[in-house]
Enzyme design. Structure first.
Site, PDB file in Angstrom:
ATOM      1  CD  GLU A 186      39.353  39.565  47.756  1.00 39.91           C
ATOM      2  OE1 GLU A 186      40.371  40.296  47.768  1.00 39.91           O
ATOM      3  OE2 GLU A 186      38.276  39.915  47.234  1.00 39.91           O
ATOM      4  CG  HIS A 196      39.284  45.334  40.510  1.00 41.41           C
ATOM      5  ND1 HIS A 196      37.905  45.290  40.416  1.00 41.41           N
ATOM      6  CD2 HIS A 196      39.607  44.721  41.683  1.00 41.41           C
ATOM      7  CE1 HIS A 196      37.406  44.688  41.501  1.00 41.41           C
ATOM      8  NE2 HIS A 196      38.423  44.332  42.277  1.00 41.41           N
ATOM      9  CG  HIS A 223      40.373  40.094  43.462  1.00 42.58           C
ATOM     10  ND1 HIS A 223      39.712  41.201  42.984  1.00 42.58           N
ATOM     11  CD2 HIS A 223      40.057  39.080  42.625  1.00 42.58           C
ATOM     12  CE1 HIS A 223      39.018  40.870  41.912  1.00 42.58           C
ATOM     13  NE2 HIS A 223      39.206  39.580  41.669  1.00 42.58           N
ATOM     14  CD  GLU A 235      41.928  44.645  44.319  1.00 40.46           C
ATOM     15  OE1 GLU A 235      41.719  43.427  44.160  1.00 40.46           O
ATOM     16  OE2 GLU A 235      41.016  45.474  44.531  1.00 40.46           O
TER      17      GLU A 235
END
Length: 272
Positions: free
Chosen positions: A143, A6, A75, A21
Site C-alpha cells: 500500500e 482493481h 495498491h 486508484e
C-alpha cells in the site's frame, strides 16, 4: 507476477477529487516491469488488464498456473468513508502464516518505500487478503500511500512518485532474489555500508563483539528478518560492530532503531 490492484471502473477506488486508484497501480506496475527488464532471466507477467477489472480468483489462478516465483500486488490506500483526512504512510502486507521469503521481501519493500518516499512507516502487517491466501508462491501486497490524504494523493498523481515507488519495489526484488543486471552487475550486497554524507551519518548499531563469528551470526539473523546489516571491524578497540543502517537524517535512524527494538534487537544510534 505484478498485480495492479482493481480496475479503471472499480467502484469506490478513487480519491476524493476523482483520481482512480488503478491509474496509479498500473503505472507503477508498468514502470516496474520496464526496470525488471534490465535483469537477466526475469520474466514479468501482469495479473491485471486495462480492458476490465480482472476478478481476484482469476488473478491468483493464473499466477498458480504459470508457476511464477513471486506475486507482488500494488495498491494505493484509503481511510474513512469519503473526504480528506490526515491518515497517511506506507504499509506492506503478508499472509498471517508469514512465509519467510515473503516476509523478508515485504520488509525490504517497506524499508525501500519509506526511505525513497519519505512517507510515514506504518510497518509490515499481516492480512488474509485473497491474493496472499490463494497464491501458491510467495506473495506480498504493498500500500504505497493514501489517496484520502490530500498531500499523498498529490504525490500519487505524479509520474515521478510512481517511478520512485516502482524503483523501490524492484530494488527489493533484486536484493531478495540476487538478480543480476544484463550488464553483469549484481545488486549491492546487504553487507555494503552506505556512502558517507557531508557532516557524517547517523548509524544504527545492534551489537559489538570481541569475536567476528558472533558479529556475523547477528548480521545474518538481521538479514533473515529483512534488514540490511554489515560488520565493521574497529582497529581502535578490536571490536566487531554490527550496523543495520546509516542515514543523513536522525529521525530515520531513530525510526529504524524503534523497529529493530520491536523485533527484539538492542540498538544504539550514534553519529560518525
Amino acid at each position: 507476477m505484478l498485480d495492479a490492484g482493481h480496475g479503471y471502473n472499480t467502484p469506490g477506488k478513487r480519491s476524493p477529487d476523482g483520481l482512480r486508484e488503478y491509474e496509479f497501480n498500473r503505472a507503477v506496475a508498468s514502470h516496474a516491469r520496464n526496470l525488471l527488464g534490465n535483469y537477466r532471466n526475469v520474466t514479468v507477467h501482469f495479473a491485471h488488464s486495462d480492458e476490465r477489472d480482472v476478478p481476484l480468483q482469476e488473478r491468483t489462478s493464473r499466477a498458480n498456473s504459470l508457476n511464477v516465483d513471486v506475486y507482488v500486488s500494488i495498491h494505493a490506500n484509503a481511510f474513512g468513508s469519503g473526504g480528506w483526512n490526515n491518515v497517511g504512510g506506507i504499509e506492506t502486507f503478508v499472509h498471517p502464516s508469514r512465509p519467510s521469503i515473503a516476509y523478508q521481501l515485504a520488509r525490504k519493500i517497506q524499508r525501500n518505500l519509506t526511505a525513497a518516499t519519505g512517507l510515514a512507516d506504518r510497518g509490515v502487517k499481516t492480512a488474509d487478503f485473497h491474493v496472499l491466501r490463494e497464491t501458491r508462491m510467495d506473495a506480498v501486497l504493498a500500500e504505497c500511500g493514501f489517496m484520502t490524504n490530500r498531500n499523498e494523493a498529490r504525490l500519487i498523481s505524479t509520474d515521478t512518485y510512481r517511478r520512485t515507488v516502482a524503483e523501490a519495489i524492484v530494488k527489493a526484488l533484486a536484493d531478495q532474489f540476487s538478480l543480476v543486471k544484463t550488464d553483469g552487475t549484481a545488486p549491492a550486497p546487504s553487507s555494503s555500508p552506505s556512502p558517507p554524507a557531508p557532516g557524517g551519518l547517523y548509524k544504527v548499531q545492534t551489537g559489538a563483539f570481541g569475536e567476528r563469528k558472533n558479529a556475523d551470526q547477528l548480521a545474518n539473523q538481521l538479514r533473515q528478518d529483512g534488514y540490511e546489516a554489515f560488520v565493521n571491524a574497529s582497529s581502535a578497540d578490536g571490536l566487531f560492530r554490527v550496523q543495520a543502517g546509516a542515514f543523513s537524517e536522525k529521525q530515520r535512524a531513530d525510526a529504524l532503531a524503534a523497529q529493530l527494538r520491536q523485533d527484539g534487537y538492542s540498538t544504539y544510534v550514534y553519529r560518525e
